[in-house]
Enzyme design. Structure first.
Site, short mmCIF file in Angstrom:
data_model
loop_
_atom_site.label_atom_id
_atom_site.label_comp_id
_atom_site.label_asym_id
_atom_site.label_seq_id
_atom_site.Cartn_x
_atom_site.Cartn_y
_atom_site.Cartn_z
N ASP A 142 0.73 -1.10 -0.12
CA ASP A 142 -0.10 0.10 0.14
C ASP A 142 0.92 1.14 -0.13
O ASP A 142 1.95 1.17 0.42
CB ASP A 142 -0.95 0.13 1.25
CG ASP A 142 -1.91 -1.11 1.26
OD1 ASP A 142 -2.13 -1.62 0.32
OD2 ASP A 142 -2.28 -1.57 2.51
N1 URA Z 1 -1.36 -5.86 4.11
C1 URA Z 1 -1.93 -4.70 3.93
O1 URA Z 1 -2.94 -4.33 4.46
N2 URA Z 1 -1.11 -3.71 3.30
C2 URA Z 1 -0.04 -4.01 2.62
O2 URA Z 1 0.67 -3.22 2.10
C3 URA Z 1 0.56 -5.37 2.30
C4 URA Z 1 -0.24 -6.24 3.57
#
Ligand code: URA
Length: 243
Positions: free
Chosen positions: A102
């Site tokens: 993310d």
């Molecule tokens: N889980 C999440 O919520 N975000 C990420 O970037 C990776 C795993």
């Protein structure tokens, strides 16, 4: 003119950025077909033997690059600020990310030119473990650990068993997942009435983030590459042969 530029070939093979490899070439440290070549723009005939500092170069057909993604970058080519901006000197056009992090997440993000490896690393069948460090709004406890082990319902489908290990300060924890669903960790904690404040990927299968500084990228070593292929059942063979 036929053939690829020498600096481009060397950068693709992971010897450094275009600038760095051009310096090696100008210093007379590179031979093509046994002859010293000092022009980084020299066109390398396909399959030509290369030597760098007297050592034959094993021509690896694929490149894998490990990035320490800082928060604030998007795992996308089209949205910005893009993680690709951090891969300068690498052949970004040919590199695809292995899963996503993310925008606000950080840590290990792998890129590869090998489509088969990418497929295997992202398919839950191969159960490649991803380890994360998580900072949470509230402390985690044994009930959360049990829930992670049991699986949590997300979009009507249970998550695979995940390991949750609270650290000394239980608002910090490590999580090991063997799949990668959309916002998975954030949603798993939300389902437990908690909220992720910080999320950092520390490891992907045998690969560790280690002390690579944020914003920096490096090619995998040969040992890492070997371990990675072995982790998805491609060890030993030529990955192209096993489709
Ligand atoms: N889980 C999440 O919520 N975000 C990420 O970037 C990776 C795993």
């Amino acid at each position: 003119m036929k053939g690829e530029r020498l600096d481009k070939v060397l950068a693709r093979l992971g010897l450094g950025s275009r600038k760095e490899v051009a310096r090696l070439v100008r210093q007379g440290k590179v031979r093509v077909l046994g002859q010293v070549v000092k022009d980084p723009g020299f066109r390398v005939p396909e399959g030509a033997a290369l030597e760098v500092e007297g050592r034959p170069l094993e021509v690896r057909r694929h490149l894998h690059v490990l990035l320490h993604k800082p928060p604030g970058f998007v795992t996308s080519r089209t949205e910005g600020p893009s993680v690709y901006a951090l891969l300068q000197g690498f052949p970004t056009r040919d590199l695809s990310p292995v899963g996503r992090l993310d925008k606000d997440a950080e840590g290990l993000l792998l890129f590869t030119t090998d489509g088969l490896l990418l497929h295997r690393l992202t398919h839950p069948r191969h159960k490649v473990a991803k380890r994360y460090l998580v900072h949470l709004e509230r402390p985690v406890g044994p009930k959360d650990q049990e829930a992670f082990r049991e699986g949590i319902l997300l979009d009507g489908k249970k998550t695979l068993p995940a390991e949750l290990t609270p650290l000394e300060d239980p608002t910090w924890a490590e999580v090991v997942l063997k799949e990668g669903r959309f916002h998975q960790i954030k949603r798993m904690f939300r389902a437990r009435g908690n909220r992720v404040l910080r999320l950092k990927r520390l490891a992907l299968g045998p690969l560790e983030l280690g002390d690579l500084p944020p914003g920096k990228a490096r090619p995998l070593t040969e040992a890492e590459e070997k371990a990675l292929y072995a982790a998805v059942g491609l060890g030993g063979e030529d990955p192209e042969d096993e489709v």
